[in-house]
Design a protein around this motif. Structure first.
Motif, mmCIF file in Angstrom:
data_model
loop_
_atom_site.group_PDB
_atom_site.id
_atom_site.type_symbol
_atom_site.label_atom_id
_atom_site.label_comp_id
_atom_site.label_asym_id
_atom_site.label_seq_id
_atom_site.Cartn_x
_atom_site.Cartn_y
_atom_site.Cartn_z
ATOM 1 N N LEU A 47 38.526 25.167 -7.275
ATOM 2 C CA LEU A 47 38.019 25.272 -5.681
ATOM 3 C C LEU A 47 37.094 26.476 -5.492
ATOM 4 C CD1 LEU A 47 41.199 24.049 -3.878
ATOM 5 C CD2 LEU A 47 39.125 22.815 -3.895
ATOM 6 N N GLN A 48 37.569 27.454 -6.165
ATOM 7 C CA GLN A 48 36.931 28.877 -5.830
ATOM 8 C C GLN A 48 35.520 28.496 -6.713
ATOM 9 O OE1 GLN A 48 37.325 31.369 -4.232
ATOM 10 N NE2 GLN A 48 39.520 31.912 -4.432
ATOM 11 N N LEU A 49 35.360 27.790 -7.764
ATOM 12 C CA LEU A 49 34.185 27.561 -8.501
ATOM 13 C C LEU A 49 33.109 26.651 -7.725
ATOM 14 C CD1 LEU A 49 32.375 28.272 -10.910
ATOM 15 C CD2 LEU A 49 33.699 26.377 -12.153
ATOM 16 N N LYS A 67 47.356 34.708 -4.667
ATOM 17 C CA LYS A 67 46.196 34.449 -4.062
ATOM 18 C C LYS A 67 46.337 33.117 -3.201
ATOM 19 C CE LYS A 67 43.627 36.231 -8.211
ATOM 20 N NZ LYS A 67 42.693 35.683 -9.240
ATOM 21 N N SER A 68 47.260 32.316 -3.145
ATOM 22 C CA SER A 68 47.261 31.015 -2.582
ATOM 23 C C SER A 68 48.602 31.067 -1.784
ATOM 24 C CB SER A 68 47.474 29.880 -3.547
ATOM 25 O OG SER A 68 48.476 29.854 -4.303
ATOM 26 N N SER A 69 48.621 30.417 -0.923
ATOM 27 C CA SER A 69 49.895 30.339 0.328
ATOM 28 C C SER A 69 50.672 29.453 -0.159
ATOM 29 C CB SER A 69 49.271 30.353 1.798
ATOM 30 O OG SER A 69 48.717 28.705 1.796
ATOM 31 N N TRP A 70 50.643 28.734 -1.110
ATOM 32 C CA TRP A 70 51.619 27.629 -1.835
ATOM 33 C C TRP A 70 51.639 27.214 -2.952
ATOM 34 C CZ3 TRP A 70 49.807 23.201 -3.680
ATOM 35 C CH2 TRP A 70 48.588 23.090 -3.722
ATOM 36 N N ARG A 71 52.780 26.858 -3.579
ATOM 37 C CA ARG A 71 52.576 26.327 -4.949
ATOM 38 C C ARG A 71 53.398 25.018 -5.161
ATOM 39 N NH1 ARG A 71 57.169 28.246 -7.721
ATOM 40 N NH2 ARG A 71 55.914 27.727 -9.870
ATOM 41 N N THR A 124 36.633 16.028 -7.800
ATOM 42 C CA THR A 124 37.903 15.492 -8.368
ATOM 43 C C THR A 124 38.307 16.738 -9.041
ATOM 44 O OG1 THR A 124 36.966 13.504 -8.616
ATOM 45 C CG2 THR A 124 38.745 14.153 -10.115
ATOM 46 N N LEU A 125 39.668 17.028 -8.592
ATOM 47 C CA LEU A 125 40.467 18.414 -9.122
ATOM 48 C C LEU A 125 41.297 18.061 -10.248
ATOM 49 C CD1 LEU A 125 41.376 19.986 -5.757
ATOM 50 C CD2 LEU A 125 39.471 20.427 -7.428
ATOM 51 N N PRO A 126 41.383 18.832 -11.216
ATOM 52 C CA PRO A 126 42.441 18.584 -12.459
ATOM 53 C C PRO A 126 43.670 18.697 -12.016
ATOM 54 C CG PRO A 126 41.608 20.882 -12.527
ATOM 55 C CD PRO A 126 40.783 20.181 -11.283
ATOM 56 N N HIS A 127 44.456 17.802 -12.770
ATOM 57 C CA HIS A 127 46.052 17.481 -12.315
ATOM 58 C C HIS A 127 46.684 18.604 -13.292
ATOM 59 C CE1 HIS A 127 50.097 16.051 -13.096
ATOM 60 N NE2 HIS A 127 49.954 15.600 -11.597
ATOM 61 N N GLN A 160 47.089 26.691 -10.470
ATOM 62 C CA GLN A 160 46.173 27.474 -10.654
ATOM 63 C C GLN A 160 44.810 27.164 -11.242
ATOM 64 O OE1 GLN A 160 46.834 31.009 -9.410
ATOM 65 N NE2 GLN A 160 44.564 31.024 -9.725
ATOM 66 N N ASN A 161 44.786 26.302 -12.236
ATOM 67 C CA ASN A 161 43.692 25.564 -12.405
ATOM 68 C C ASN A 161 42.929 24.807 -11.409
ATOM 69 O OD1 ASN A 161 44.067 26.483 -15.106
ATOM 70 N ND2 ASN A 161 45.063 24.512 -15.942
#
Length: 548
Positions: free
Chosen positions: A404-406, A438-442, A391-394, A398-399
């Motif tokens: 995901l990296q962690l 670092k990411s290809s989208w935002r 579950t990812l934070p909303h 970047q958070n």
């Protein structure tokens, strides 16, 4: 408001015509023999209130008969339109409409064409005989009355105002000597210091100054955001009656009537012919909500700054597109909808499910993912295998990337693409980024409008008897780009202009607008009050003083 140049033509001792000029400024010009008439005609053949000059509903100025006869070319009429060259007979006088000079909207001349016969004056002189021995008694009585009036209405109030010891002694009493100067009951808002007249009347025998008002009302905003434009406009609006004063709109000692004027007269005085106030303005003339009022202008955010606002009239339908950065179809969030827990999870949604009102004006609470969206939309932020969902934070993307990296560094690219196409993209607009990132989208930043109509005020509480969808047509809205703000024609179904209509409410300027703080709104996201510049007023400035 009628600005009239009155020219009285009389003959001097040599029989030559003499023209006497006078400027009149009033909503209506009363003509008659009474002393309070604007145009006083001291002739016994004229009624006390003979006729009146006023503006009728068609916007033209007429002379209207009241208690006397008016005629044109031998025909007696009730209303006569005053146009240049028109000659109207009012008793023994002839009223002629002259060419209108600048700064006035009516110019008339009055000439006595049928004077009284000489024997009338002789008869009047011979029949005027005062009562014998009455002068001495009346003189003594009048002197006593004059002394009493001067003492009670002048000396004692002045003593209280000018002598500190008397003022201190009278402050302990429920009323003072200066109460006799009061023209009426004081308003409820000022009643807590009602016995201290010097709070407002700081200088005896002079009008209340604006500074006396500002001493207490320090947070009162001006009418126009730009001070130079305000000073220039208000000065031009009062070229006939002097400078602008707080007391022109806020009339004290009129309780139980409202302290602030509720009629349209002061508004129309400027906005009825706005280019006479500022020739460079882009504002249209406004006189009546039903008959002469422009289409509503909606405010759209064009950037991150609070000043990044463009205002678009509702008549330009093709331009009414909100670029909020969200994907939100209203038609899928009203009525019976499918819940997140399977086929049997059917929920009934209404406007109040998300838009929750608070306060007596029913202003709406700020919307948030946690309070309004997370009940149904949590699966979009869950990725990974069924037995090990992450579950990812909303919030800030970047958070989310850090999470995901962690927790899933090996699956970062796959999960990132999944969020780009189905997760975050389910509700948000996605924008590709450059290779350096670092990411290809935002996620596109949100640009929800702070206030659709910052120039007006709307009380939802006063409309609580109506269904939301009777004004906001959202049942068929499939995209968040749709704008569901009702237009002027929608308001006219229930509201009329200055004159009440059948089954419609008469609505004045003050029904939707205020003179002060007219451009304040509430932020839809944070719920805090925001300020917006008066864009039209600033655009009206000359090029060398424009602000951007």
């Amino acid at each position: 408001m009628i600005n009239c140049l009155l020219i009285k033509i009389s003959n001097n001792s040599r029989g030559l015509p003499v023209r006497n000029y006078r400027t009149l400024n009033a909503t209506e010009l009363m003509i008659g023999r009474s002393a309070e008439c604007n145009i006083h005609l001291a002739d016994p053949r004229i009624a006390m209130h003979h006729a009146v000059v006023k503006e009728l509903e068609d916007g033209h100025i007429y002379v209207v008969s009241l208690n006397g006869e008016i005629e044109v070319d031998g025909a007696m009429l009730q209303n006569i339109k005053l146009i240049p060259g028109k000659q109207v007979k009012i008793g023994p006088y002839q009223l002629s409409v002259e060419p209108t000079p600048p700064d006035v909207n009516l110019s008339v001349s009055l000439t006595l064409i049928d004077p009284l016969p000489d024997d009338y004056q002789d008869l009047k002189t011979r029949t005027h005989e005062p009562l014998p021995n009455a002068f001495s008694f009346k003189w003594r009585l009048s002197m006593w009355l004059v002394g009493f009036i001067v003492l009670v209405f002048l000396v004692l109030p002045l003593a209280q105002s000018l002598i500190p010891q008397v003022r201190t002694s009278m402050a302990e009493l429920p009323f003072g000597f200066d109460r006799v100067w009061s023209p009426g009951r004081i308003s409820t808002a000022h009643r807590h210091f009602g016995s201290e007249c010097f709070k407002c009347h700081q200088t005896p025998l002079k009008k209340v100054s604006d500074q006396a008002c500002v001493n207490c009302h320090q947070d009162t905003a001006p009418h126009i955001a730009d001070p130079e434009l305000q000073k220039r406009s208000l000065k031009a609006a009062h070229r006939f009656i002097g400078s602008m004063r707080c007391a022109e709109c806020h009339q004290e000692h009129k309780s139980p009537h409202p302290l602030a004027r509720q009629d349209n007269e002061m508004c129309i005085k400027c906005h009825g012919a706005i280019r006479t106030i500022d020739p460079k303005t882009k504002l249209p003339n406004i006189r009546d909500f039903e008959k002469q009022h422009p289409d509503f202008k909606l405010s759209f955010k064009t950037g991150p700054d609070t000043k990044d606002i463009v205002r678009i009239p509702q008549s330009e339908q093709a331009k009414l597109i909100e670029e909020s950065g969200l994907k939100f179809p209203h038609n899928q969030h009203i009525g019976k909808v499918q819940g997140p827990n399977g086929i049997w999870d059917v929920r009934e949604l209404s406007c109040k499910s998300c838009h929750q009102a608070e306060g007596k004006e029913m202003r709406f609470k700020a919307l948030s993912f946690k309070n309004n969206c997370s009940t149904c939309h949590t699966s979009e932020l869950k990725i990974g295998p069924k037995d090990n969902k992450l579950t990812l934070p909303h919030g800030d993307e970047q958070n989310m990337f850090n999470a995901l990296q962690l927790y899933a560094p090996k699956e970062f690219d796959r999960y990132s693409d999944q969020l780009k196409n189905n997760g975050c993209a389910y509700c948000h607009e996605i924008k590709p980024t450059t290779a350096e990132n670092k990411s290809s989208w935002r996620v596109m930043p949100l640009r929800l409008n702070n206030d659709w109509m910052p120039k007006a005020q709307f009380n939802h509480g006063a409309h609580r008897t109506q269904q939301c969808t009777s004004c906001h047509k959202v049942e068929a809205s499939e995209t968040s780009a749709d704008v569901a703000i009702p237009n002027r024609q929608s308001c006219l179904l229930c509201h009329s202009g200055n004159t009440q209509r059948h089954k419609r409410i008469a609505s004045s300027c003050m029904s939707c607008h205020t003179f002060h703080n007219a451009h304040d709104g509430y932020d839809l996201i944070t719920g805090t009050k925001v300020d917006a510049k008066d864009i039209d007023a600033l655009n009206a400035l000359p090029n060398d003083t424009n602000h951007h």
